[in-house]
Write a protein that holds these residues in place. Structure first.
Motif, PDB file in Angstrom:
ATOM      1  N   THR A  79       0.817  -1.217   0.000  1.00  0.00           N
ATOM      2  CA  THR A  79       0.000   0.000   0.000  1.00  0.00           C
ATOM      3  C   THR A  79       0.853   1.270   0.000  1.00  0.00           C
ATOM      4  OG1 THR A  79      -1.772  -1.136   1.172  1.00  0.00           O
ATOM      5  CG2 THR A  79      -1.769   1.247   1.315  1.00  0.00           C
ATOM      6  N   PHE A  80       1.976   1.249   0.741  1.00  0.00           N
ATOM      7  CA  PHE A  80       2.797   2.441   0.935  1.00  0.00           C
ATOM      8  C   PHE A  80       3.899   2.582  -0.113  1.00  0.00           C
ATOM      9  CE2 PHE A  80       1.629   1.727   5.543  1.00  0.00           C
ATOM     10  CZ  PHE A  80       0.812   2.834   5.648  1.00  0.00           C
ATOM     11  N   SER A  81       4.280   3.832  -0.382  1.00  0.00           N
ATOM     12  CA  SER A  81       5.439   4.132  -1.223  1.00  0.00           C
ATOM     13  C   SER A  81       5.852   5.588  -1.011  1.00  0.00           C
ATOM     14  CB  SER A  81       5.120   3.888  -2.705  1.00  0.00           C
ATOM     15  OG  SER A  81       4.082   4.760  -3.139  1.00  0.00           O
ATOM     16  N   ASP A  82       7.017   5.911  -1.502  1.00  0.00           N
ATOM     17  CA  ASP A  82       7.491   7.301  -1.559  1.00  0.00           C
ATOM     18  C   ASP A  82       7.413   8.038  -0.227  1.00  0.00           C
ATOM     19  OD1 ASP A  82       7.925   6.993  -4.357  1.00  0.00           O
ATOM     20  OD2 ASP A  82       5.794   7.350  -4.696  1.00  0.00           O
ATOM     21  N   CYS A  83       8.005   7.470   0.817  1.00  0.00           N
ATOM     22  CA  CYS A  83       8.018   8.136   2.122  1.00  0.00           C
ATOM     23  C   CYS A  83       8.886   9.386   2.049  1.00  0.00           C
ATOM     24  CB  CYS A  83       8.542   7.195   3.198  1.00  0.00           C
ATOM     25  SG  CYS A  83       8.517   7.907   4.849  1.00  0.00           S
ATOM     26  N   VAL A  84       8.263  10.516   2.314  1.00  0.00           N
ATOM     27  CA  VAL A  84       8.965  11.797   2.317  1.00  0.00           C
ATOM     28  C   VAL A  84       9.493  12.104   3.720  1.00  0.00           C
ATOM     29  CG1 VAL A  84       8.679  14.289   1.952  1.00  0.00           C
ATOM     30  CG2 VAL A  84       7.576  12.652   0.395  1.00  0.00           C
ATOM     31  N   SER A  85       8.682  11.774   4.744  1.00  0.00           N
ATOM     32  CA  SER A  85       9.122  12.007   6.112  1.00  0.00           C
ATOM     33  C   SER A  85       8.350  11.116   7.077  1.00  0.00           C
ATOM     34  CB  SER A  85       8.964  13.472   6.514  1.00  0.00           C
ATOM     35  OG  SER A  85       7.604  13.840   6.549  1.00  0.00           O
ATOM     36  N   TYR A  86       9.010  10.788   8.185  1.00  0.00           N
ATOM     37  CA  TYR A  86       8.401  10.025   9.268  1.00  0.00           C
ATOM     38  C   TYR A  86       9.022  10.522  10.569  1.00  0.00           C
ATOM     39  CZ  TYR A  86       7.443   6.346  12.608  1.00  0.00           C
ATOM     40  OH  TYR A  86       7.060   5.666  13.737  1.00  0.00           O
ATOM     41  N   GLU A  87       8.183  10.930  11.497  1.00  0.00           N
ATOM     42  CA  GLU A  87       8.654  11.384  12.810  1.00  0.00           C
ATOM     43  C   GLU A  87       7.824  10.712  13.882  1.00  0.00           C
ATOM     44  OE1 GLU A  87       8.662  15.264  15.757  1.00  0.00           O
ATOM     45  OE2 GLU A  87       7.969  15.505  13.700  1.00  0.00           O
ATOM     46  N   HIS A  88       8.512  10.102  14.845  1.00  0.00           N
ATOM     47  CA  HIS A  88       7.851   9.468  15.980  1.00  0.00           C
ATOM     48  C   HIS A  88       8.008  10.410  17.182  1.00  0.00           C
ATOM     49  CE1 HIS A  88       7.395   5.541  18.538  1.00  0.00           C
ATOM     50  NE2 HIS A  88       6.438   6.395  18.754  1.00  0.00           N
ATOM     51  N   GLU A  89       6.955  11.128  17.488  1.00  0.00           N
ATOM     52  CA  GLU A  89       6.948  12.081  18.597  1.00  0.00           C
ATOM     53  C   GLU A  89       6.509  11.333  19.858  1.00  0.00           C
ATOM     54  OE1 GLU A  89       4.308  15.912  20.041  1.00  0.00           O
ATOM     55  OE2 GLU A  89       4.178  15.268  17.950  1.00  0.00           O
ATOM     56  N   ILE A  90       7.453  11.020  20.712  1.00  0.00           N
ATOM     57  CA  ILE A  90       7.159  10.233  21.908  1.00  0.00           C
ATOM     58  C   ILE A  90       6.634  11.147  23.012  1.00  0.00           C
ATOM     59  CG2 ILE A  90       8.143   8.785  23.716  1.00  0.00           C
ATOM     60  CD1 ILE A  90       9.976   7.631  21.587  1.00  0.00           C
ATOM     61  N   VAL A  91       5.469  10.774  23.542  1.00  0.00           N
ATOM     62  CA  VAL A  91       4.843  11.499  24.649  1.00  0.00           C
ATOM     63  C   VAL A  91       5.232  10.857  25.980  1.00  0.00           C
ATOM     64  CG1 VAL A  91       2.624  12.125  25.683  1.00  0.00           C
ATOM     65  CG2 VAL A  91       2.930  12.257  23.203  1.00  0.00           C
ATOM     66  N   ALA A  92       5.278   9.522  25.999  1.00  0.00           N
ATOM     67  CA  ALA A  92       5.653   8.787  27.212  1.00  0.00           C
ATOM     68  C   ALA A  92       6.305   7.479  26.797  1.00  0.00           C
ATOM     69  CB  ALA A  92       4.435   8.505  28.077  1.00  0.00           C
ATOM     70  N   ALA A  93       7.267   7.023  27.596  1.00  0.00           N
ATOM     71  CA  ALA A  93       7.933   5.754  27.348  1.00  0.00           C
ATOM     72  C   ALA A  93       8.585   5.308  28.648  1.00  0.00           C
ATOM     73  CB  ALA A  93       8.989   5.886  26.261  1.00  0.00           C
ATOM     74  N   ASP A  94       8.668   3.991  28.825  1.00  0.00           N
ATOM     75  CA  ASP A  94       9.346   3.477  29.997  1.00  0.00           C
ATOM     76  C   ASP A  94       9.764   2.043  29.746  1.00  0.00           C
ATOM     77  OD1 ASP A  94      10.518   3.591  32.473  1.00  0.00           O
ATOM     78  OD2 ASP A  94       8.648   3.576  33.604  1.00  0.00           O
ATOM     79  N   VAL A  95      10.716   1.599  30.544  1.00  0.00           N
ATOM     80  CA  VAL A  95      11.200   0.223  30.534  1.00  0.00           C
ATOM     81  C   VAL A  95      11.047  -0.321  31.943  1.00  0.00           C
ATOM     82  CG1 VAL A  95      13.234  -1.249  30.267  1.00  0.00           C
ATOM     83  CG2 VAL A  95      12.871   0.682  28.708  1.00  0.00           C
ATOM     84  N   VAL A  96      10.444  -1.501  32.049  1.00  0.00           N
ATOM     85  CA  VAL A  96      10.311  -2.184  33.328  1.00  0.00           C
ATOM     86  C   VAL A  96      10.774  -3.620  33.103  1.00  0.00           C
ATOM     87  CG1 VAL A  96       8.754  -2.880  35.178  1.00  0.00           C
ATOM     88  CG2 VAL A  96       8.349  -0.719  33.985  1.00  0.00           C
ATOM     89  N   GLY A  97      11.988  -3.904  33.524  1.00  0.00           N
ATOM     90  CA  GLY A  97      12.544  -5.233  33.290  1.00  0.00           C
ATOM     91  C   GLY A  97      12.697  -5.504  31.802  1.00  0.00           C
ATOM     92  N   ASP A  98      12.064  -6.577  31.339  1.00  0.00           N
ATOM     93  CA  ASP A  98      12.141  -6.956  29.931  1.00  0.00           C
ATOM     94  C   ASP A  98      10.929  -6.511  29.132  1.00  0.00           C
ATOM     95  OD1 ASP A  98      14.663  -8.084  30.107  1.00  0.00           O
ATOM     96  OD2 ASP A  98      13.898 -10.079  30.598  1.00  0.00           O
ATOM     97  N   MET A  99      10.181  -5.555  29.671  1.00  0.00           N
ATOM     98  CA  MET A  99       9.016  -4.992  28.971  1.00  0.00           C
ATOM     99  C   MET A  99       9.218  -3.480  28.855  1.00  0.00           C
ATOM    100  SD  MET A  99       6.920  -7.586  28.448  1.00  0.00           S
ATOM    101  CE  MET A  99       5.345  -6.867  28.100  1.00  0.00           C
ATOM    102  N   ALA A 100       8.648  -2.923  27.787  1.00  0.00           N
ATOM    103  CA  ALA A 100       8.723  -1.478  27.584  1.00  0.00           C
ATOM    104  C   ALA A 100       7.497  -1.037  26.803  1.00  0.00           C
ATOM    105  CB  ALA A 100       9.993  -1.103  26.828  1.00  0.00           C
ATOM    106  N   TYR A 101       7.273   0.271  26.800  1.00  0.00           N
ATOM    107  CA  TYR A 101       6.166   0.810  26.008  1.00  0.00           C
ATOM    108  C   TYR A 101       6.534   2.196  25.495  1.00  0.00           C
ATOM    109  CZ  TYR A 101       4.858   3.984  29.788  1.00  0.00           C
ATOM    110  OH  TYR A 101       4.870   4.977  30.732  1.00  0.00           O
TER     111      TYR A 101
END
Length: 133
Positions: free
Chosen positions: A65-87
């Motif tokens: 479905t996708f093609s010709d990616c001009v830009s991609y930005e991942h704006e993170i609002v929250a993130a954390d790591v707890v042991g071997d899990m993360a979000y």
């Protein structure tokens, strides 16, 4: 660097590169960062999947479905790591063609990750389209 910093570095490099590749029509890098263990699931903005076979099909369909990616930005609002899990919780701002038509859109996205054999893997994704007010 700490565990969270290392994780965010991975998100800003390997995960970002996989998303750009997908938006250029190549699903292989995205599949490589996804877990091969169950459970895996996607509640996507356009398509849903549960389990390995459905995930493989979903990523192939998105790549077609996708093609010709001009830009991609991942704006993170929250993130954390707890042991071997993360979000991560945030916004994905993308400019790419969808079915040959140039599009500019933002998704709200939450992802859950597992550390498997020392590497981060995506286990779940939920995303929806941000509607303009």
């Amino acid at each position: 660097m700490g565990d969270r910093d290392d994780f965010l570095t991975w998100v800003g490099s390997r995960l970002r590169d996989a998303e750009v590749a997908l938006h250029n029509g190549d699903p292989v890098p995205r599949r490589a960062i996804w877990s091969r263990a169950e459970p895996v699931s996607v509640l996507g903005a356009w398509l849903n999947a549960t389990g390995q076979a459905e995930i493989d099909d979903l990523f192939s369909r998105l790549g077609a479905t996708f093609s010709d990616c001009v830009s991609y930005e991942h704006e993170i609002v929250a993130a954390d790591v707890v042991g071997d899990m993360a979000y991560t919780v945030g916004y994905e701002h993308t400019r790419a063609s969808v079915d040959g038509e140039p599009r500019d859109y933002t998704l709200r996205a939450t992802q859950i990750y597992r550390r498997e054999d020392g590497e981060w893997k995506v286990a779940h994704r939920h995303a929806d389209l941000v509607q303009n007010a």
